[in-house]
Design a protein around this motif. Structure first.
Motif, PDB file in Angstrom:
ATOM      1  N   ASP A 282       0.819  -1.209   0.000  1.00 27.52           N
ATOM      2  CA  ASP A 282       0.000   0.000   0.000  1.00 27.52           C
ATOM      3  C   ASP A 282       0.856   1.264   0.000  1.00 27.52           C
ATOM      4  O   ASP A 282       0.524   2.260  -0.660  1.00 27.52           O
ATOM      5  CB  ASP A 282      -0.942   0.007   1.204  1.00 27.52           C
ATOM      6  CG  ASP A 282      -2.050  -1.029   1.078  1.00 27.52           C
ATOM      7  OD1 ASP A 282      -2.262  -1.545  -0.035  1.00 27.52           O
ATOM      8  OD2 ASP A 282      -2.691  -1.337   2.104  1.00 27.52           O
ATOM      9  N   LYS A 283       1.970   1.248   0.756  1.00 26.46           N
ATOM     10  CA  LYS A 283       2.871   2.402   0.776  1.00 26.46           C
ATOM     11  C   LYS A 283       3.468   2.656  -0.604  1.00 26.46           C
ATOM     12  O   LYS A 283       3.566   3.798  -1.060  1.00 26.46           O
ATOM     13  CB  LYS A 283       4.001   2.170   1.781  1.00 26.46           C
ATOM     14  CG  LYS A 283       3.657   2.448   3.222  1.00 26.46           C
ATOM     15  CD  LYS A 283       4.852   2.226   4.131  1.00 26.46           C
ATOM     16  CE  LYS A 283       5.986   3.155   3.799  1.00 26.46           C
ATOM     17  NZ  LYS A 283       7.165   2.954   4.669  1.00 26.46           N
ATOM     18  N   ALA A 286       0.831   4.024  -3.006  1.00 29.12           N
ATOM     19  CA  ALA A 286       0.388   5.392  -2.701  1.00 29.12           C
ATOM     20  C   ALA A 286       1.143   6.425  -3.524  1.00 29.12           C
ATOM     21  O   ALA A 286       0.619   7.508  -3.814  1.00 29.12           O
ATOM     22  CB  ALA A 286       0.559   5.674  -1.211  1.00 29.12           C
ATOM     23  N   LYS A 307      -0.790  -0.664 -10.112  1.00 24.52           N
ATOM     24  CA  LYS A 307      -1.892   0.063  -9.478  1.00 24.52           C
ATOM     25  C   LYS A 307      -3.035   0.161 -10.472  1.00 24.52           C
ATOM     26  O   LYS A 307      -2.897   0.788 -11.519  1.00 24.52           O
ATOM     27  CB  LYS A 307      -1.439   1.457  -9.060  1.00 24.52           C
ATOM     28  CG  LYS A 307      -2.503   2.256  -8.299  1.00 24.52           C
ATOM     29  CD  LYS A 307      -1.908   3.487  -7.676  1.00 24.52           C
ATOM     30  CE  LYS A 307      -2.923   4.236  -6.869  1.00 24.52           C
ATOM     31  NZ  LYS A 307      -2.348   5.412  -6.180  1.00 24.52           N
TER      32      LYS A 307
END
Length: 307
Positions: A282-283, A286, A307
């Motif tokens: 997730d990091k 982002a 993504k």
């Protein structure tokens, strides 16, 4: 923030003091050599004509609010500090320095109370209450990151990660009803408690001497053992919990003291690994544009994720 500073611009903002030393100018005037940092970079700074009170504020590891201007020194930007004071955690720019859990702190605290109350076994419940009623333990547990970098490396990181693991366990026990739910929830909440000693804190986080020499698994076993014995906890239950803490890294080459040898220990190690890796993904995503691949993630065999 540091990346946005420019010559003759306003340098007012919140920074962590990375380093500080005293110097004397050619005219005999004392000054402070300071290195400031935020999430975007590092910059040198000077505080001229400093006072003893400045030394209490501009101290390595402190998060401070600075008033000053940006100068140029040998073709590099440098902040000339006019004034500085300790920054409050409520300062709107505090997150410029310290990454914070994306979940509201009051929500996290409320969820911790809920998770403690899920534990019906009196031994495990009383252990959690005894640990979290200890002000020194609780204050660190609530605020410390779960890592120096990679996963949950932000303010409230241990709390965020531990609660996320409880949420996963709540689902797992619905499918495997014969598991010891109380042991698993207690293990999830306490598996990383050793990090309150292994790590220096949420600002400028580094490993402590104890952390480097012992590691958080052994430290966690020691903390839980001490409190469990103080409250005269059932020895077999305490042993099973200590095994979860000692084995939660899953493999010896990953730092486990022992391999998981109960179903609950196997599940806890699996959930810990899963939640940590999901946070790492997730990091990375982002900071990734849609339909593009992320940077390579070391913890996941240097894979990039779409993504």
């Amino acid at each position: 923030m540091i990346k946005d500073l420019f010559i003759n611009g306003n340098a007012s903002g919140v920074y962590v003091v990375n380093n500080v030393s005293c110097g004397v100018s050619k005219t005999g005037q004392g000054f402070l050599n300071v290195t400031l940092q935020d999430k975007t970079g590092i910059i040198d700074a000077k505080k001229w004509s400093y006072s003893p009170s400045d030394l209490d504020i501009i101290k390595k590891g402190n998060v401070i609010r600075v008033d000053g201007t940006v100068k140029s020194f040998k073709d590099n930007l440098q902040i000339s500090i006019d004034g500085a004071f300790i920054a409050s955690k409520d300062d709107p720019n505090f997150e410029d320095v310290v990454a914070v859990s994306p979940i509201n702190f009051e929500t996290l605290k409320s969820d911790l109370d809920r998770c403690i109350n899920l534990v019906s076994d009196s031994d495990y419940h009383n252990l959690l209450v005894a640990l979290f009623n200890n002000e020194g333990i609780m204050e660190r547990y609530l605020n410390f990151p779960a890592a120096v970098r990679n996963h949950h490396d932000f303010l409230h990181g241990i709390l965020h990660h531990s609660l996320s693991m409880v949420h996963l366990i709540e689902s797992i026990v619905l499918n495997y009803s014969d598991l010891n739910k109380d042991l698993l929830i207690c293990g999830a909440l306490l598996h990383d408690i050793g990090k309150i000693v292994e790590l220096s804190g949420p600002v400028g986080t580094v490993y402590t001497k104890e952390g480097l020499l012992l590691g958080h698994l052994l430290i966690g076993v020691e903390i839980v053992s001490k409190v469990g014995e103080e409250i005269k906890m059932d020895k077999e239950k305490l042993l099973l919990l200590k095994h979860l803490i000692a084995s939660h890294h899953g493999k010896l080459e990953f730092g486990a003291i022992a391999l998981p040898q109960t179903r609950e220990a196997f599940i806890l190690a699996s959930v810990d690994d899963f939640d940590a890796k999901m946070m790492a993904i997730d990091k990375a995503l982002a900071n990734t544009e849609k339909d593009s691949f992320s940077e390579r993630i070391f913890a996941l065999e240097n894979r990039s994720f779409l993504k």
